[in-house]
Design a protein around this motif. Structure first.
Motif, PDB file in Angstrom:
ATOM      1  N   GLU A  41      18.187  44.858 -42.266  1.00 43.73           N
ATOM      2  CA  GLU A  41      19.092  43.965 -42.992  1.00 43.73           C
ATOM      3  C   GLU A  41      20.003  43.220 -42.015  1.00 43.73           C
ATOM      4  OE1 GLU A  41      21.604  45.826 -46.014  1.00 43.73           O
ATOM      5  OE2 GLU A  41      23.081  44.226 -45.624  1.00 43.73           O
ATOM      6  N   VAL A  42      20.512  43.933 -41.015  1.00 45.01           N
ATOM      7  CA  VAL A  42      21.391  43.302 -40.026  1.00 45.01           C
ATOM      8  C   VAL A  42      20.623  42.242 -39.237  1.00 45.01           C
ATOM      9  CG1 VAL A  42      22.793  43.696 -37.969  1.00 45.01           C
ATOM     10  CG2 VAL A  42      22.845  45.342 -39.823  1.00 45.01           C
ATOM     11  N   MET A  43      19.428  42.580 -38.816  1.00 45.84           N
ATOM     12  CA  MET A  43      18.609  41.633 -38.042  1.00 45.84           C
ATOM     13  C   MET A  43      18.299  40.386 -38.873  1.00 45.84           C
ATOM     14  SD  MET A  43      17.787  42.749 -34.979  1.00 45.84           S
ATOM     15  CE  MET A  43      16.151  42.738 -34.313  1.00 45.84           C
ATOM     16  N   PRO A  89      19.984  36.009 -37.444  1.00 44.39           N
ATOM     17  CA  PRO A  89      18.686  35.692 -36.843  1.00 44.39           C
ATOM     18  C   PRO A  89      18.680  35.557 -35.321  1.00 44.39           C
ATOM     19  CG  PRO A  89      19.108  34.262 -38.718  1.00 44.39           C
ATOM     20  CD  PRO A  89      20.381  34.987 -38.442  1.00 44.39           C
ATOM     21  N   GLU A  90      19.828  35.347 -34.705  1.00 45.88           N
ATOM     22  CA  GLU A  90      19.808  35.231 -33.231  1.00 45.88           C
ATOM     23  C   GLU A  90      19.742  36.603 -32.548  1.00 45.88           C
ATOM     24  OE1 GLU A  90      23.277  32.383 -34.374  1.00 45.88           O
ATOM     25  OE2 GLU A  90      22.297  34.139 -35.265  1.00 45.88           O
ATOM     26  N   LEU A  91      19.938  37.681 -33.316  1.00 44.06           N
ATOM     27  CA  LEU A  91      19.876  39.025 -32.750  1.00 44.06           C
ATOM     28  C   LEU A  91      18.458  39.385 -32.336  1.00 44.06           C
ATOM     29  CD1 LEU A  91      21.931  41.615 -34.826  1.00 44.06           C
ATOM     30  CD2 LEU A  91      22.173  41.061 -32.406  1.00 44.06           C
ATOM     31  N   PRO A 128      29.524  39.256 -37.579  1.00 46.69           N
ATOM     32  CA  PRO A 128      30.152  38.743 -38.811  1.00 46.69           C
ATOM     33  C   PRO A 128      29.504  39.367 -40.043  1.00 46.69           C
ATOM     34  CG  PRO A 128      28.770  37.069 -37.761  1.00 46.69           C
ATOM     35  CD  PRO A 128      28.852  38.206 -36.811  1.00 46.69           C
ATOM     36  N   GLY A 129      30.336  40.002 -40.880  1.00 45.75           N
ATOM     37  CA  GLY A 129      29.830  40.624 -42.103  1.00 45.75           C
ATOM     38  C   GLY A 129      29.401  42.074 -41.928  1.00 45.75           C
ATOM     39  N   TYR A 130      29.341  42.530 -40.671  1.00 46.32           N
ATOM     40  CA  TYR A 130      28.909  43.909 -40.397  1.00 46.32           C
ATOM     41  C   TYR A 130      29.881  44.567 -39.411  1.00 46.32           C
ATOM     42  CZ  TYR A 130      24.711  42.533 -42.848  1.00 46.32           C
ATOM     43  OH  TYR A 130      23.842  42.083 -43.799  1.00 46.32           O
ATOM     44  N   VAL A 151      21.940  41.645 -28.081  1.00 51.86           N
ATOM     45  CA  VAL A 151      21.886  43.067 -28.431  1.00 51.86           C
ATOM     46  C   VAL A 151      23.143  43.479 -29.201  1.00 51.86           C
ATOM     47  CG1 VAL A 151      21.729  45.412 -27.472  1.00 51.86           C
ATOM     48  CG2 VAL A 151      20.635  43.491 -26.277  1.00 51.86           C
ATOM     49  N   ALA A 152      22.972  44.334 -30.193  1.00 54.18           N
ATOM     50  CA  ALA A 152      24.134  44.881 -30.910  1.00 54.18           C
ATOM     51  C   ALA A 152      23.900  46.365 -31.162  1.00 54.18           C
ATOM     52  CB  ALA A 152      24.349  44.150 -32.220  1.00 54.18           C
ATOM     53  N   THR A 153      24.972  47.072 -31.515  1.00 52.52           N
ATOM     54  CA  THR A 153      24.883  48.495 -31.831  1.00 52.52           C
ATOM     55  C   THR A 153      25.586  48.736 -33.160  1.00 52.52           C
ATOM     56  OG1 THR A 153      25.642  50.710 -31.198  1.00 52.52           O
ATOM     57  CG2 THR A 153      26.887  48.865 -30.319  1.00 52.52           C
ATOM     58  N   CYS A 154      24.919  49.479 -34.070  1.00 49.68           N
ATOM     59  CA  CYS A 154      25.505  49.771 -35.379  1.00 49.68           C
ATOM     60  C   CYS A 154      25.681  51.274 -35.522  1.00 49.68           C
ATOM     61  CB  CYS A 154      24.593  49.283 -36.510  1.00 49.68           C
ATOM     62  SG  CYS A 154      24.391  47.488 -36.522  1.00 49.68           S
TER      63      CYS A 154
END
Lengths: 476, 476
Positions: free
Chosen positions: A328-330, A334-336, A376-378, A425-428
């Motif tokens: 869902e985050v990806m 879309p740039e992730l 943003p949003g997460y 790159v991101a980390t959740c």
């Protein structure tokens, strides 16, 4: 009442006034040198020609100085080969489209400064060309390019065009309107087929000159993935295994508890391969002990879905291992390219601080435990440069970077180093996977020998970084 | 001799002249509206705001209309999913750095138009900012950005700065010199960490406004390959095999005749795998019949050298199969990614003519048997978009495109289609490989079933192209 001699004097004076006014008028309009009332200053302050080349970088305290790991007898040759590869790399990545260009002030020229992109060998109108000069009896502009030709329409009687179909075009007219009309019809055609390059156009009128870029690109065909209708057509689980069939089977069982049909790809370089059976499991046998990153690169090369979930062969799916949340985050951002999650609380987010350094010495790289801004949003997700070895990744993006098959034993950050500036790159924190216990009876004796190879492997990697990543030093 | 009254009249007239001249002077300089001698026209012809979106493309005669291969009951959902993926693709590839921008004429503003690149979150001086206006009592400029902040130095007494540290900066001064000095010290700092994006800066003075781009990029760490000292450290031979161990062994023997130590990577999805033994051979076992391109992608994922030579498992090395010649061309032309050669005279060079088409319909693609220009210094080599299945390729470039593992049976051009605009391809005529004869007793019966799967496979591929490559039609 004025006398006749006074009237004569007055007429003389008035004539002089009219003469002087006319002189002024024409002086201003003809822009003659040394004009009495110079109104528009054409100062050109000294402009930088190039972005300054990076200077030496400073290695932070605690850095490994990589040249120390190169044997003395190899050093000279290695440095020479590295310099040659680096020059080639610069050739591949640089173009006239990187050059520093400026719009000069008080110029009568109008021209595009960004966004003029042409297909190779294809005649394309140059948008926005214009001359807005003060009134003259005749106007003459010159346009020249290097990697193509310029054309315009056949001029009407009051104009002259020279060089249409060549790399230097001259348009001359007594009418500014006609000249601008011909300028509005100028097209550029690149001479050679190239997929990604540029040209510079010089546009000149009297003392004014402008240089503007032309981007020459072969349009790319999109490569899209069909997300289908459920998680199984969106995500493939990928892993690599070595001498840990017990853990691998526990992992697979735990996956099947929550995702009964999802595709699982297993790259296996165990010394004595065993059969792994089950629906939707793709098992690949590699040369024995071929290596960690070779196996990772293999597994990713087989993924047919838009995303893959990387897991280690000793992880354990739980009810908190919700792949859908990461997908869902990806999808929302879309740039992730990579979204890391949590391995029993461990997210291992890090930043890579990199400076290109001086051309012959090489760059400086540090790994720091820090993150950037939230998504943003997460709010539970934050941008970073690298994450723990449990992540959802875009298949095409990960493949573009690749897992270097030269890294046979210990490796992790190297994927993110090779991907710096290419992978977003991101980390959740809200998706968690478990980790099977690392106990003595869980591990075959040979495993430890390969998994913890000692100093020789560390030295091999530092030597590799020196060349491959053109580095002077690394600080972990 | 003038009388006193005449002298008085003369003085009056001269005063009037002087007055009128001064009036003119200041009129020109103060740029007051409705000035008597309007010299510099500030016409702004209507400039295009965006590059026009591509329109519908025309399918050449003989094209396959791809929607005809989508089952009716699937069509609506498929088209919707495709549209969504395409929008994401546009989001990932577009930015303000694609926007059409122009330098307007007769503007007192000076600013960078290309080459101003900053690292994210890093304060970087904006080069070349300047105001070259006519003399005034006071000058005021405004600079504004969207994705960052602007700063400048503390102004001296005769100037005022407002908004330093914010996204809108105002500089005011009675001295043009002081104003330009403060402009020369303006820095931009992007607010968020991003690896590849842009901002637009608006630079304004009275009626004049300029917009210029700021590229925001995370610098990438180079990834270089050590070419070592001989062909074995430069090139790996890669191939895929299926039910053709006889041919494969003949191929390997022929390689060893000319290259005794070169590394050979074999991806094998045969139904009943056999052992392949020998030094410097890496043999990978895949799930049975997993597929042609899956095997190709696997083999390439294992290459550790800068280049790999692709060969089919039924080729035959001869004394004309000089890998060094191909490597020489690649080294001489660093922008090249793939150099194809000749299979018994067959070079199969082709061009791909591609138009993006209208957003909802999709693109038009044709394959044509033509080439482009020769390579400088290598008249036997010509640029193309695709070549025969015998080529030397840069490992990193080929991996960046990838061989789509969904293509299980027949496929060839698809690699070059996916790579259009990404891979620079050439074909050279002086390096030749042989081809083992395709005879009845050379082929196992099952092989033909897989190798020539018939219409269902062709239909599968056309359906795949519809979505994956966002196409309306293809002409082979």
């Amino acid at each position: 009442m004025l006398s006749s001699s006074s009237r004569l004097q007055l007429m003389a004076v008035v004539s002089v006034i009219i003469l002087m006014l006319s002189l002024l008028y024409f002086t201003n309009l003809c822009n003659c040198p040394g004009e009495l009332f110079s109104t528009t200053p054409k100062l050109r302050s000294s402009l930088p020609r190039n972005l300054s080349l990076p200077g030496q970088c400073t290695c932070p305290a605690g850095s490994q100085l990589l040249k120390n790991y190169i044997p003395e007898d190899e050093y000279e040759d290695l440095v020479q080969r590295r310099a040659k590869e680096f020059q080639q790399y610069k050739t591949r990545t640089a173009s006239v489209l990187s050059r520093l260009l400026f719009a000069l002030p008080n110029s009568p020229l109008q021209y595009p400064i960004q966004g003029y992109v042409v297909r190779p060998l294809t005649s394309t109108l140059i948008p926005g060309l214009g001359l807005h000069a003060e009134k003259r009896s005749s106007y003459k502009v010159t346009l020249s390019v290097s990697k193509g030709i310029l054309t315009t329409h056949t001029p009407p009687e009051e104009a002259m065009v020279k060089g249409s179909g060549e790399n230097k075009l001259i348009i001359e007219s007594s009418s500014l309107l006609t000249l601008n009309d011909l300028l509005a019809k100028v097209s550029y055609t690149s001479s050679e087929y190239h997929i990604n390059t540029g040209d510079l156009a010089t546009f000149q009128f009297e003392n004014d000159e402008a240089v503007f870029p032309i981007a020459i690109k072969q349009p790319q065909i999109p490569v899209l993935y069909d997300m289908g209708t459920d998680i199984n057509s969106q995500v493939t689980i990928a892993t690599k295994t070595f001498l840990r069939y017990k853990q691998l089977r526990v992992l697979v069982d735990s996956i099947r508890q929550f995702y009964s049909n999802i595709n699982i790809i297993i790259a296996d370089d165990s010394l004595e391969p065993e059969k792994i059976t089950g629906e939707n499991i793709q098992h690949y046998i590699m040369p024995p002990a071929q290596g960690w990153f070779a196996g990772r690169n293999l597994a990713v090369s087989q993924v047919t879905t838009k995303y893959f979930l990387w897991v280690d062969d000793d992880f354990l799916f739980t009810e908190k291992t919700k792949i859908e949340k990461l997908a869902e985050v990806m999808e929302a951002v879309p740039e992730l390219d990579v979204v890391g999650a949590s391995v029993n609380g461990n997210r291992f987010p890090f930043a890579l601080v990199y400076e290109e350094g001086e051309e012959n010495e090489g760059g400086c790289l540090s790994r720091k435990f820090r993150k950037f801004q939230p998504l943003p949003g997460y709010p539970q997700c934050t941008v970073a440069n690298g994450v723990v070895n449990f992540f959802l990744a875009r298949t095409d993006a990960a493949q573009r970077v690749g897992f270097d098959p030269k890294l046979q034993r210990q490796a992790h950050s190297e994927f993110f180093m090779d991907g710096l500036g290419t992978l977003l790159v991101a980390t959740c924190g809200d998706v968690v996977i478990g980790h099977q216990p690392k106990t003595a009876d869980n591990t075959v004796p040979e495993y430890r020998k390969f998994r913890y190879p000692g100093r020789s492997d560390t030295e091999f990697k530092l030597k590799l970084h020196f060349f491959k990543n053109h580095l002077k030093c690394i600080k972990y």
